[in-house]
Design an enzyme around this catalytic site. Structure first.
Site, short mmCIF file in Angstrom:
data_model
loop_
_atom_site.label_atom_id
_atom_site.label_comp_id
_atom_site.label_asym_id
_atom_site.label_seq_id
_atom_site.Cartn_x
_atom_site.Cartn_y
_atom_site.Cartn_z
N CYS A 111 -8.75 -13.07 -9.02
CA CYS A 111 -9.56 -11.90 -8.69
C CYS A 111 -10.62 -12.19 -7.64
O CYS A 111 -11.46 -13.08 -7.84
CB CYS A 111 -10.23 -11.40 -9.97
SG CYS A 111 -11.46 -10.12 -9.71
N TYR A 137 -7.45 -2.52 -1.19
CA TYR A 137 -6.95 -1.82 -2.37
C TYR A 137 -6.67 -0.35 -2.05
O TYR A 137 -5.72 0.25 -2.56
CB TYR A 137 -7.95 -1.93 -3.52
CG TYR A 137 -7.99 -3.30 -4.13
CD1 TYR A 137 -7.22 -3.61 -5.24
CD2 TYR A 137 -8.81 -4.30 -3.61
CE1 TYR A 137 -7.24 -4.88 -5.80
CE2 TYR A 137 -8.84 -5.56 -4.16
CZ TYR A 137 -8.05 -5.85 -5.26
OH TYR A 137 -8.08 -7.11 -5.81
#
Length: 349
Positions: free
Chosen positions: A57, A190
């Site tokens: 992440c 994203y």
């Protein structure tokens, strides 16, 4: 970061009706500070908290870098979750018997539920998370504030020679740079990757590369984004750049060009990668397995690509010729790590 798991092909659980990606903000925004003076503030005490991260992440990676740069390894313990998730999100299956040895949890969700019994997985179970060891309560998942507080509020417990990552005289400029980087780069990849409408994808793609072009130009005559040493701005950009060619270029369709094809961003990223605290906290195996095996709406076969070759990150960058120093005039690098943070077993064939 909380990411979709096993979503139907053609559907993104994080896209709204317009086809745009929507990121949930941190729900638990308490702070750990040197001198608590109000509700929602916890005392900075060595041995009290556990930092839970995923090596995959980018949002959690920031806190891992800062913890290491500040030398807080002995003050704040570290838990690393499996890069793969199930319907309860992040899990401790890399630990013996699938249980975190300190928190005694199988899932990070348990810390969220200890804090709020009504908190469901649909509300997001994200990393980084700081959890109180003695109670198992989630303290905060406020990823932008966590790194700032690790750099400032834990000053009493930082190593000698730790850098100043958020200097007062540069905060306005750092904040301005971070604002654009967050919307167009950190979150921009994203927005492109999880868009479900062509127009929304193209908007994100265009904004992403416009910002990368601007940053590439900014770095032409300066070694770091703000000032003459590493700051919060560099850390926040780096964690996206280091994933760009391995994941975002293909997986998220951010394919106008690779990071390796930028004139200044590529040597800048290599400069940071070769700085203690940065490259030694990168794990491309965790990164590629997470994105390619968890995001089944994008990659239904779950095949993990073998490239790119990580050795290119160690090629000379020559950025030192621009002056400045990574840790500031009086700063020093952290001690070398003993080995990889958390190796993974071979992929199933």
């Amino acid at each position: 970061m909380s990411t979709p798991t096993d979503a139907p092909v053609g559907n993104s659980p994080y896209a709204d009706s317009s086809g745009s990606f929507r990121r949930q903000g941190p729900r638990f925004a308490d702070r750990i500070v040197a001198e608590p003076d109000g509700e929602g503030q916890w005392p900075a005490e060595p041995g009290r908290y556990r930092l839970v991260v995923s090596l995959a992440c980018p949002w959690a990676h920031r806190s891992l870098i800062v913890r290491r740069l500040m030398g807080l390894e002995d003050a704040i313990s570290l838990a690393i979750v499996d890069p793969l998730q199930d319907d309860r999100s992040w899990r401790f299956t890399l630990d013996e018997d699938g249980v975190d040895p300190v928190l005694r949890y199988r899932y990070l969700e348990e810390a969220y539920l200890a804090r709020d019994p009504d908190h469901g997985t649909e509300n997001g179970v994200s990393v980084p998370a700081l959890v109180e060891e003695s109670t198992g309560l989630l303290v905060t998942n406020d990823y932008p504030q966590i790194t700032i507080d690790l750099g400032i509020e834990w000053a009493k417990y930082q190593r000698l020679g730790a850098p100043t990552l958020y200097p007062e005289g540069l905060r306005e400029e750092i904040d301005a740079v971070n604002e654009g980087v967050f919307h167009d780069v950190n979150n921009g990849v994203y927005k492109a990757g999880f868009a479900t409408k062509q127009a929304r994808y193209e908007e994100a793609y265009t904004a992403l590369f416009a910002r990368l072009d601007e940053l590439d130009e900014r770095l032409e005559g300066r070694r770091y984004l703000v000032g003459d040493h590493i700051t919060e701005a560099d850390i926040r950009l780096f964690t996206t750049l280091v994933r760009f060619d391995a994941v975002y270029h293909g997986h998220f369709k951010c394919n106008r060009q690779k990071l390796a094809e930028f004139t200044n961003l590529w040597p800048y990223a290599r400069d940071l990668y070769q700085t203690p605290g940065f490259g030694d906290t990168v794990d491309f195996d965790h990164i590629k397995r997470h994105y390619h095996q968890v995001h089944t709406s994008i990659n239904p076969t779950q095949i993990v690509p073998l490239g790119p070759e990580p050795s290119v990150w160690l090629e000379p960058h020559h950025r030192e010729e621009l002056g400045g120093s990574p840790f500031g005039a009086d700063g020093t690098p952290p001690e070398p790590l003993d080995g990889p943070l958390r190796p993974l077993p071979p992929l199933d064939m």
